[in-house]
Design a protein around this motif. Structure first.
Motif, PDB file in Angstrom:
ATOM      1  N   ILE A  60      -2.695  -7.447  -7.759  1.00 10.07           N
ATOM      2  CA  ILE A  60      -3.025  -6.656  -6.579  1.00 10.07           C
ATOM      3  C   ILE A  60      -2.461  -7.366  -5.360  1.00 10.07           C
ATOM      4  CG2 ILE A  60      -5.327  -7.704  -6.361  1.00 10.07           C
ATOM      5  CD1 ILE A  60      -6.179  -4.849  -5.271  1.00 10.07           C
ATOM      6  N   ARG A  61      -1.721  -6.620  -4.561  1.00  7.24           N
ATOM      7  CA  ARG A  61      -1.064  -7.162  -3.382  1.00  7.24           C
ATOM      8  C   ARG A  61      -1.321  -6.228  -2.206  1.00  7.24           C
ATOM      9  NH1 ARG A  61       4.920  -8.510  -6.023  1.00  7.24           N
ATOM     10  NH2 ARG A  61       4.174  -9.900  -7.695  1.00  7.24           N
ATOM     11  N   THR A  62      -0.870  -6.634  -1.033  1.00  9.45           N
ATOM     12  CA  THR A  62      -0.985  -5.789   0.152  1.00  9.45           C
ATOM     13  C   THR A  62       0.359  -5.701   0.848  1.00  9.45           C
ATOM     14  OG1 THR A  62      -1.661  -7.642   1.561  1.00  9.45           O
ATOM     15  CG2 THR A  62      -3.416  -6.351   0.514  1.00  9.45           C
ATOM     16  N   ILE A  63       0.544  -4.608   1.578  1.00  7.43           N
ATOM     17  CA  ILE A  63       1.775  -4.398   2.333  1.00  7.43           C
ATOM     18  C   ILE A  63       1.466  -3.512   3.528  1.00  7.43           C
ATOM     19  CG2 ILE A  63       2.502  -2.328   1.051  1.00  7.43           C
ATOM     20  CD1 ILE A  63       5.383  -3.484   1.171  1.00  7.43           C
ATOM     21  N   HIS A  64       2.131  -3.735   4.637  1.00  6.57           N
ATOM     22  CA  HIS A  64       1.941  -2.922   5.839  1.00  6.57           C
ATOM     23  C   HIS A  64       3.018  -1.838   5.854  1.00  6.57           C
ATOM     24  CE1 HIS A  64       0.043  -2.373   9.764  1.00  6.57           C
ATOM     25  NE2 HIS A  64       1.247  -2.069  10.230  1.00  6.57           N
ATOM     26  N   ALA A  65       2.588  -0.595   5.913  1.00  6.35           N
ATOM     27  CA  ALA A  65       3.535   0.529   5.917  1.00  6.35           C
ATOM     28  C   ALA A  65       2.945   1.682   6.722  1.00  6.35           C
ATOM     29  CB  ALA A  65       3.834   0.995   4.487  1.00  6.35           C
ATOM     30  N   ASN A  66       3.733   2.264   7.599  1.00  7.10           N
ATOM     31  CA  ASN A  66       3.321   3.409   8.401  1.00  7.10           C
ATOM     32  C   ASN A  66       2.037   3.127   9.181  1.00  7.10           C
ATOM     33  OD1 ASN A  66       3.665   6.048   9.404  1.00  7.10           O
ATOM     34  ND2 ASN A  66       2.310   6.916   7.840  1.00  7.10           N
ATOM     35  N   GLY A  67       1.880   1.910   9.641  1.00  7.22           N
ATOM     36  CA  GLY A  67       0.719   1.561  10.459  1.00  7.22           C
ATOM     37  C   GLY A  67      -0.561   1.322   9.687  1.00  7.22           C
ATOM     38  N   VAL A  68      -0.473   1.247   8.362  1.00  7.41           N
ATOM     39  CA  VAL A  68      -1.656   1.067   7.514  1.00  7.41           C
ATOM     40  C   VAL A  68      -1.430  -0.136   6.595  1.00  7.41           C
ATOM     41  CG1 VAL A  68      -3.111   2.113   5.721  1.00  7.41           C
ATOM     42  CG2 VAL A  68      -2.159   3.540   7.557  1.00  7.41           C
ATOM     43  N   GLU A  69      -2.467  -0.922   6.410  1.00  7.69           N
ATOM     44  CA  GLU A  69      -2.409  -2.024   5.444  1.00  7.69           C
ATOM     45  C   GLU A  69      -2.816  -1.479   4.077  1.00  7.69           C
ATOM     46  OE1 GLU A  69      -1.569  -6.173   4.768  1.00  7.69           O
ATOM     47  OE2 GLU A  69      -1.319  -4.930   6.543  1.00  7.69           O
ATOM     48  N   PHE A  70      -1.832  -1.324   3.184  1.00 12.91           N
ATOM     49  CA  PHE A  70      -2.067  -0.771   1.853  1.00 12.91           C
ATOM     50  C   PHE A  70      -2.298  -1.885   0.847  1.00 12.91           C
ATOM     51  CE2 PHE A  70       0.104   2.798   3.806  1.00 12.91           C
ATOM     52  CZ  PHE A  70      -0.516   3.900   3.239  1.00 12.91           C
ATOM     53  N   ALA A  71      -3.276  -1.701  -0.016  1.00 12.43           N
ATOM     54  CA  ALA A  71      -3.417  -2.524  -1.213  1.00 12.43           C
ATOM     55  C   ALA A  71      -2.758  -1.772  -2.361  1.00 12.43           C
ATOM     56  CB  ALA A  71      -4.886  -2.781  -1.526  1.00 12.43           C
ATOM     57  N   TYR A  72      -2.174  -2.524  -3.304  1.00 12.49           N
ATOM     58  CA  TYR A  72      -1.544  -1.843  -4.426  1.00 12.49           C
ATOM     59  C   TYR A  72      -1.570  -2.723  -5.667  1.00 12.49           C
ATOM     60  CZ  TYR A  72       2.689  -4.608  -3.304  1.00 12.49           C
ATOM     61  OH  TYR A  72       3.595  -5.619  -3.057  1.00 12.49           O
ATOM     62  N   LEU A  73      -1.576  -2.062  -6.816  1.00 16.09           N
ATOM     63  CA  LEU A  73      -1.429  -2.723  -8.103  1.00 16.09           C
ATOM     64  C   LEU A  73       0.045  -2.724  -8.463  1.00 16.09           C
ATOM     65  CD1 LEU A  73      -4.310  -0.985 -10.116  1.00 16.09           C
ATOM     66  CD2 LEU A  73      -4.402  -3.194  -8.947  1.00 16.09           C
ATOM     67  N   THR A  74       0.496  -3.773  -9.124  1.00 10.97           N
ATOM     68  CA  THR A  74       1.903  -3.810  -9.513  1.00 10.97           C
ATOM     69  C   THR A  74       2.081  -4.603 -10.798  1.00 10.97           C
ATOM     70  OG1 THR A  74       4.153  -4.311  -8.763  1.00 10.97           O
ATOM     71  CG2 THR A  74       2.421  -5.859  -8.119  1.00 10.97           C
ATOM     72  N   VAL A  75       3.073  -4.211 -11.566  1.00  8.47           N
ATOM     73  CA  VAL A  75       3.451  -4.915 -12.784  1.00  8.47           C
ATOM     74  C   VAL A  75       4.915  -4.624 -13.062  1.00  8.47           C
ATOM     75  CG1 VAL A  75       2.721  -3.036 -14.322  1.00  8.47           C
ATOM     76  CG2 VAL A  75       2.835  -5.377 -15.204  1.00  8.47           C
ATOM     77  N   GLY A  76       5.653  -5.620 -13.560  1.00  9.94           N
ATOM     78  CA  GLY A  76       7.039  -5.421 -13.960  1.00  9.94           C
ATOM     79  C   GLY A  76       8.035  -5.764 -12.872  1.00  9.94           C
ATOM     80  N   GLU A  77       9.292  -5.769 -13.265  1.00 11.45           N
ATOM     81  CA  GLU A  77      10.414  -6.027 -12.364  1.00 11.45           C
ATOM     82  C   GLU A  77      11.482  -4.983 -12.619  1.00 11.45           C
ATOM     83  OE1 GLU A  77      10.435  -8.223 -10.027  1.00 11.45           O
ATOM     84  OE2 GLU A  77       8.579  -9.265 -10.570  1.00 11.45           O
ATOM     85  N   GLY A  78      12.169  -4.579 -11.546  1.00 10.38           N
ATOM     86  CA  GLY A  78      13.230  -3.595 -11.689  1.00 10.38           C
ATOM     87  C   GLY A  78      13.118  -2.513 -10.637  1.00 10.38           C
ATOM     88  N   PRO A  79      13.753  -1.361 -10.862  1.00 13.99           N
ATOM     89  CA  PRO A  79      13.661  -0.253  -9.908  1.00 13.99           C
ATOM     90  C   PRO A  79      12.210   0.171  -9.689  1.00 13.99           C
ATOM     91  CG  PRO A  79      15.410   0.150 -11.488  1.00 13.99           C
ATOM     92  CD  PRO A  79      14.663  -1.050 -11.977  1.00 13.99           C
ATOM     93  N   LEU A  80      11.905   0.602  -8.500  1.00 10.08           N
ATOM     94  CA  LEU A  80      10.552   0.987  -8.114  1.00 10.08           C
ATOM     95  C   LEU A  80      10.103   2.257  -8.830  1.00 10.08           C
ATOM     96  CD1 LEU A  80       8.093   0.631  -6.160  1.00 10.08           C
ATOM     97  CD2 LEU A  80       9.378   2.059  -4.529  1.00 10.08           C
ATOM     98  N   ALA A  81       8.879   2.213  -9.392  1.00 10.86           N
ATOM     99  CA  ALA A  81       8.211   3.400  -9.918  1.00 10.86           C
ATOM    100  C   ALA A  81       6.895   3.527  -9.164  1.00 10.86           C
ATOM    101  CB  ALA A  81       7.960   3.272 -11.416  1.00 10.86           C
TER     102      ALA A  81
END
Length: 285
Positions: free
Chosen positions: A9-30
């Motif tokens: 679980i990570r966070t990123i700032h996008a469109n003025g909102v701090e989003f949390a997200y789950l992620t797994v794997g490497e490669g093109p974005l899904a």
């Protein structure tokens, strides 16, 4: 297959909102988008398989769904959701080889931006052109009672009762045990501000909350081919809503019904639904 525990679980700032997200794997974005009343954890069966196919699977918690923050602008109209996805695509470093999968509310930006992704999949919400006639049918109006409830001052009190959301899950996906999912939902929507945010999507959709005016209208040129999947036992949007889906999709699209599955078809029939999705997406390029 990679286990659910491998997701970060990570966070990123996008469109003025701090989003949390789950992620797994490497490669093109899904990019995998959830709906209501649900969370990013809904993709726990699909994301490891996307990773095995060479994708970097990312499932954000939508605006207002903890641990993503409640947006300061209070905007929940479709244009805001589309702007979020555009920004996430950019901030996450997605290229022309990125793909998108959206369920329920997540389907709306997936339809709008399908042409901006190499491949797109939507689940459980028919394309906009197929929705209106079916929404006005008597049986569907009964299923959609919660949408009208959510326009009223009673909405938060009703939805704060754990039994209310549990009954929605059980009505929408008959025979499926939602206990694990409801625990994730409790963590995400347990605070009043988060619950009001989730209800805000519905208030914006029917105009009870007027558009914020902060986001441009969706550009039809961003639409593109889509794989649409609908459970034959969907208790939220009846299967009759999907009968004209293919005719309302852009050229090159496909629509499939999944037997013995309801609204949360990707959780009820993960092996079959994952196969359909992965066959459509193909290996990461």
């Amino acid at each position: 297959m990679l286990g659910f525990a491998f997701m970060e679980i990570r966070t990123i700032h996008a469109n003025g909102v701090e989003f949390a997200y789950l992620t797994v794997g490497e490669g093109p974005l899904a990019l995998c988008l959830h709906g209501f009343p649900d969370t990013a954890h809904t993709w726990r069966h699909l994301m490891p398989e996307l990773a095995e196919r060479g994708y970097r699977a990312v499932a954000p918690f939508s605006r207002g769904y903890a641990p993503t923050e409640v947006p300061a602008d209070g905007a929940y109209e479709e244009a805001a959701l589309v702007a979020d996805v555009r920004a996430l695509h950019e901030e996450l470093g997605g290229g022309d080889d990125a793909v998108i999968v959206g369920h329920d509310w997540g389907a709306f930006p997936a339809y709008a931006l399908a042409g901006s992704f190499r491949r797109a999949v939507t689940l459980a919400v028919p394309p906009p052109g197929a929705q209106l006639p079916g929404l006005l049918a008597y049986e569907q109006l009964k299923r959609s009672f919660y949408i009208f409830l959510f326009q009223t001052v009673l909405a938060e009190s009703a939805a704060a009762d754990p039994a209310f959301l549990e009954r929605l899950w059980r009505d929408w996906s008959p025979g499926y045990d939602p206990a694990e999912d409801l625990e994730f939902v409790r963590r995400s929507l347990g605070e009043p501000a988060n619950l009001t945010a989730a209800i805000g999507y519905y208030r914006a959709a029917l105009g009870t909350t007027p558009p914020s005016g902060r986001y441009p209208d969706v550009d039809p040129a961003t639409a593109g081919p889509v794989l649409y999947l609908h459970g034959e036992r969907d208790g939220c949007m009846g299967v009759e809503m999907a009968k004209d889906a293919a005719g309302s999709l852009p050229p090159g699209s496909r629509a499939e019904q999944v037997a013995d599955a309801g609204h949360f078809l990707h959780l009820e029939r993960p092996a079959e639904v994952n196969r359909l999705i992965l066959d459509w997406l193909g290996p990461a390029s």
